[in-house]
Design a protein around this motif. Structure first.
Motif, short mmCIF file in Angstrom:
data_model
loop_
_atom_site.label_atom_id
_atom_site.label_comp_id
_atom_site.label_asym_id
_atom_site.label_seq_id
_atom_site.Cartn_x
_atom_site.Cartn_y
_atom_site.Cartn_z
N LYS A 270 0.99 -1.33 0.20
CA LYS A 270 0.02 0.01 0.10
C LYS A 270 0.93 1.32 0.14
CE LYS A 270 -4.06 -2.28 2.34
NZ LYS A 270 -4.77 -2.39 3.47
N GLY A 271 2.33 1.14 -0.01
CA GLY A 271 3.25 2.15 0.27
C GLY A 271 3.19 3.06 1.47
N ILE A 272 2.78 2.46 2.50
CA ILE A 272 2.60 3.37 3.85
C ILE A 272 3.57 2.68 4.77
CG2 ILE A 272 0.79 3.46 5.73
CD1 ILE A 272 -1.20 3.73 3.72
N VAL A 273 3.48 1.46 5.06
CA VAL A 273 4.45 0.86 6.44
C VAL A 273 5.74 0.48 5.80
CG1 VAL A 273 4.52 -1.06 7.97
CG2 VAL A 273 2.37 -0.06 7.44
N PRO A 274 6.73 0.99 6.50
CA PRO A 274 8.12 0.86 5.84
C PRO A 274 8.98 -0.36 6.63
CG PRO A 274 8.39 2.51 7.46
CD PRO A 274 6.77 2.09 7.38
N PHE A 275 9.80 -0.93 5.78
CA PHE A 275 10.76 -2.02 6.63
C PHE A 275 12.15 -1.65 5.86
CE2 PHE A 275 8.48 -3.98 2.85
CZ PHE A 275 9.15 -4.47 2.19
N PHE A 276 13.21 -2.37 6.41
CA PHE A 276 14.42 -2.20 5.99
C PHE A 276 14.96 -3.31 5.21
CE2 PHE A 276 14.98 0.78 9.82
CZ PHE A 276 14.78 1.84 9.07
N GLU A 277 15.70 -2.91 4.03
CA GLU A 277 16.66 -3.86 3.48
C GLU A 277 18.25 -4.06 3.80
OE1 GLU A 277 18.08 -5.46 -1.20
OE2 GLU A 277 16.47 -3.96 -0.83
N LEU A 278 18.77 -5.04 4.00
CA LEU A 278 20.16 -5.08 4.55
C LEU A 278 21.08 -5.23 3.41
CD1 LEU A 278 19.77 -7.14 7.64
CD2 LEU A 278 19.36 -4.50 7.44
N ALA A 279 22.31 -5.04 3.67
CA ALA A 279 23.20 -5.18 2.45
C ALA A 279 23.24 -6.78 1.93
CB ALA A 279 24.70 -4.86 2.81
N ASN A 280 22.98 -7.65 2.93
CA ASN A 280 22.99 -9.09 2.58
C ASN A 280 21.72 -9.60 1.81
OD1 ASN A 280 21.08 -9.18 4.38
ND2 ASN A 280 22.38 -10.60 5.93
N GLY A 281 20.88 -8.62 1.39
CA GLY A 281 19.79 -8.87 0.77
C GLY A 281 18.47 -9.49 1.52
N CYS A 282 18.56 -9.39 2.93
CA CYS A 282 17.59 -9.80 3.88
C CYS A 282 16.72 -8.73 4.40
CB CYS A 282 18.20 -10.53 4.91
SG CYS A 282 18.83 -12.14 4.86
N TYR A 283 15.80 -8.86 5.02
CA TYR A 283 14.86 -7.64 5.51
C TYR A 283 14.64 -7.60 7.00
CZ TYR A 283 14.10 -7.65 0.47
OH TYR A 283 14.18 -7.82 -0.80
N ILE A 284 14.38 -6.36 7.61
CA ILE A 284 14.10 -6.38 8.96
C ILE A 284 13.14 -5.36 9.13
CG2 ILE A 284 16.47 -7.21 9.90
CD1 ILE A 284 16.92 -4.28 10.34
N THR A 285 12.32 -5.30 10.31
CA THR A 285 11.24 -4.34 10.54
C THR A 285 12.08 -3.05 10.92
OG1 THR A 285 9.79 -3.67 12.21
CG2 THR A 285 11.73 -4.63 13.21
N ALA A 286 11.12 -1.83 10.70
CA ALA A 286 11.53 -0.60 10.78
C ALA A 286 10.81 0.08 12.22
CB ALA A 286 11.45 0.43 9.70
N ASN A 287 10.40 -0.88 12.67
CA ASN A 287 9.43 -0.59 14.04
C ASN A 287 10.08 0.20 14.91
OD1 ASN A 287 7.89 -0.46 16.17
ND2 ASN A 287 6.41 -1.97 15.29
N ARG A 288 9.80 1.46 15.36
CA ARG A 288 10.57 2.17 16.30
C ARG A 288 10.49 1.76 17.63
NH1 ARG A 288 11.68 7.87 15.11
NH2 ARG A 288 10.92 8.38 13.09
N ASP A 289 9.69 0.64 17.99
CA ASP A 289 9.64 -0.13 19.20
C ASP A 289 10.66 -1.09 19.28
OD1 ASP A 289 7.45 1.33 20.44
OD2 ASP A 289 5.90 0.19 19.76
N MET A 290 11.11 -1.53 18.11
CA MET A 290 12.16 -2.55 18.06
C MET A 290 13.55 -2.11 17.71
SD MET A 290 9.69 -5.47 16.26
CE MET A 290 8.28 -5.90 17.11
N VAL A 291 13.70 -1.03 16.96
CA VAL A 291 15.05 -0.34 16.46
C VAL A 291 15.07 1.20 16.85
CG1 VAL A 291 15.11 -2.23 14.62
CG2 VAL A 291 14.39 0.00 14.00
N ILE A 292 16.24 1.67 17.10
CA ILE A 292 16.64 2.89 17.18
C ILE A 292 17.31 3.45 16.26
CG2 ILE A 292 15.64 3.10 19.61
CD1 ILE A 292 18.68 3.18 20.21
N ASN A 293 17.53 4.66 15.92
CA ASN A 293 18.52 5.48 15.16
C ASN A 293 19.78 5.39 15.78
OD1 ASN A 293 20.01 6.93 13.55
ND2 ASN A 293 18.69 8.57 13.00
N ALA A 294 20.91 4.60 15.05
CA ALA A 294 22.06 4.78 15.89
C ALA A 294 22.77 5.69 16.08
CB ALA A 294 23.04 3.75 15.22
N PHE A 295 22.42 7.01 15.58
CA PHE A 295 22.99 8.30 15.58
C PHE A 295 22.14 9.42 16.28
CE2 PHE A 295 24.90 6.12 11.85
CZ PHE A 295 26.00 6.15 12.13
N TYR A 296 22.83 10.46 16.88
CA TYR A 296 22.00 11.46 17.52
C TYR A 296 21.68 12.42 16.58
CZ TYR A 296 23.44 9.89 22.08
OH TYR A 296 23.51 9.01 23.22
#
Length: 370
Positions: A270-296
Motif C-alpha cells: 500500500k506504500g505506507i508501512v516501511p521496512f529495511f533492506e540489509l546489504a545481504n539482501g535480507c529484510y528487518i522491521t523499521a518499527n521504532r519499538d524494536m529499533v532505534i537510530n544509531a546516531f544522534y
C-alpha cells in the motif's frame, strides 16, 4: 462573546498555582511554547513546557502549542521548514499532546522570507504528515496587512495577529487578537478568542496506536527514512523475503543492542508501512519499538565519550585533530564536549562541536548528557 487566553514560554512559571490564578482572573485557555528553530541548526525546547501543559490542564485551561519559526527556504532549501515542523511534532508527542491540539506557527522573526506564507505552508504540510490537523498562524498585524501572512487558506487558519493599543487587530476575518503583552498587569501576553478555538473544550493526550496506519501517522511508529544504521532494542529476525509477518521466512536472529547497517527503505504493497533492506539482501522491521537510530539527530547540548574516538577538522572526516603530547589522537572515555549542532552527512549524523571540530554521532561512541 470573546474569551480571554494567554500564551507562555520559558519566561513564565510552570506551577499549578500560577495557572489557577490566571483561570480565576478570567483566562480560559493558554498557548504554550514548544520550541524554536529546527534540527541541524540551533534547536531550542522550552524547558518548562511539559510542566506548564500539565498544570494548565489541571487548572482547567484549554491548551494549544506554538513554535517560533526561524526557517527560510530561499536560503536553506525547501526542507528547512520541515525540520522545524519535526521538532515541534516531536516535542508535542513527548509532552503527551494529542493530534487534535491546535499547532500555531509564530511567524515574526526577521529571518523569515518576505513571502512567509509560502514557507508556512511547507511547515504545516509536514505537521499534517505527522498526524496533526488543527493549525493557526500568529504574527504582527502589519505582516497580515502587507500580505506576508494570510489567514484561511487550505489549512483553515483562523489568524492570530498581534496589535497593541488598538480597538481591534485591523485584520479582516481574524478570529483571535493579541492586544497586550501585560495582561491585567501580570506580565503575560493576553489575547481575545472570537471563535472558541483557544478556549472552548479540552485538549486530549496522545492517541493510542491506530488500528490502521496511514501516511499521516506511520512516521510516529516506524522509521520512514534510511537512518544509515540502527541499533536493535529487542531481539528481532532477519527475513529472507519481504513478508515480515511470516515465521517461515525467518533467517538469523539479531540480539538486542546489535548495530545493523541499512541499505534501503521499502514500503508495503500500500506504500505506507516501511521496512529495511540489509546489504545481504535480507529484510528487518523499521518499527521504532524494536529499533532505534544509531546516531544522534535530536536536539542536544553536550555529549561525553563512551568509547575512545577521534575528532576531525572537517566534515568529511579526513583531517584528524592531533592531541599534542599524548600517545594517541583518540579522545578518551568520559571526555565531555558541548555540541553546536547535528549534521546529516552521507546517510549518517555527525556532531559539530562548539570548539569547531566534528565527531561521530554514533551512540556506541558518544552519549548525550544534555
Amino acid at each position: 462573546m470573546a474569551s480571554y487566553f494567554i500564551d507562555v514560554s520559558g519566561y513564565q512559571p510552570d506551577t499549578l498555582a500560577y495557572f489557577q490564578d490566571k483561570k480565576a482572573r478570567g483566562a480560559k485557555g493558554v498557548v504554550v511554547k514548544t520550541s524554536q528553530g529546527g534540527y541541524g541548526g540551533t534547536p531550542y525546547i522550552n524547558p518548562q513546557g511539559k510542566a506548564q501543559i500539565a498544570n494548565a490542564k489541571k487548572a482547567g485551561l484549554k491548551v494549544a502549542l506554538y513554535h517560533y519559526g526561524t526557517f527560510n527556504s530561499l536560503k536553506y532549501g525547501s526542507g528547512d521548514p520541515a525540520t522545524e515542523a519535526h521538532l515541534m511534532a516531536d516535542v508535542a508527542k513527548a509532552w503527551g499532546c494529542g493530534y487534535d491540539t491546535v499547532m500555531v506557527l509564530d511567524a515574526e522573526d526577521s529571518s523569515l522570507r518576505t513571502k512567509a506564507s509560502a514557507d508556512a505552508a511547507l511547515f504545516y504540510n509536514e505537521l499534517k504528515r505527522r498526524g496533526y490537523s488543527h493549525f493557526d498562524i500568529y504574527g504582527p498585524g502589519s505582516w497580515f496587512w502587507a500580505g506576508r501572512l494570510k489567514i484561511g487558506t487550505s489549512y483553515g487558519l483562523d489568524g492570530w495577529p498581534a496589535a497593541y493599543n488598538n480597538s481591534g487587530s485591523g485584520v479582516s476575518g481574524a478570529k483571535a487578537w493579541q492586544y497586550t503583552d501585560n495582561w491585567k498587569g501580570l506580565g503575560v501576553d493576553g489575547s481575545l478568542d472570537y471563535s472558541g478555538q483557544y478556549t472552548t473544550g479540552s485538549t486530549s493526550t496522545v492517541k493510542a496506536k491506530p488500528k490502521t496506519y496511514t501516511k499521516d501517522n506511520v512516521h510516529d511508529y516506524y522509521f520512514t527514512y534510511n537512518s544509515g544504521r540502527i541499533i536493535t532494542k529487542t531481539t528481532i529476525y532477519q527475513h529472507r523475503t519481504t513478508k515480515l509477518s511470516s515465521k517461515s521466512n525467518r533467517g538469523l536472529k539479531i540480539k538486542a543492542g546489535t548495530p545493523v547497517d541499512i541499505a534501503k527503505v521499502h514500503f508495503d504493497s500500500k506504500g505506507i508501512v516501511p521496512f529495511f533492506e540489509l546489504a545481504n539482501g535480507c529484510y528487518i522491521t523499521a518499527n521504532r519499538d524494536m529499533v532505534i537510530n544509531a546516531f544522534y539527530e535530536s536536539p542536544l547540548k553536550a555529549i561525553k565519550v563512551i568509547k575512545a574516538t577521534y575528532l576531525y577538522k572537517d566534515l568529511q572526516r579526513t583531517k584528524v585533530v592531533k592531541r599534542s603530547g599524548f600517545k594517541s589522537n583518540k579522545w578518551p572515555k568520559n571526555t565531555q564536549f558541548t555540541v553546536d549542532k547535528a549534521i546529516a552527512y552521507n546517510g549518517k549524523w555527525l556532531l559539530k562541536l562548539s570548539n569547531g571540530y566534528y565527531c561521530t554521532g554514533y551512540k556506541l561512541y558518544v552519549k548525550k548528557i544534555a
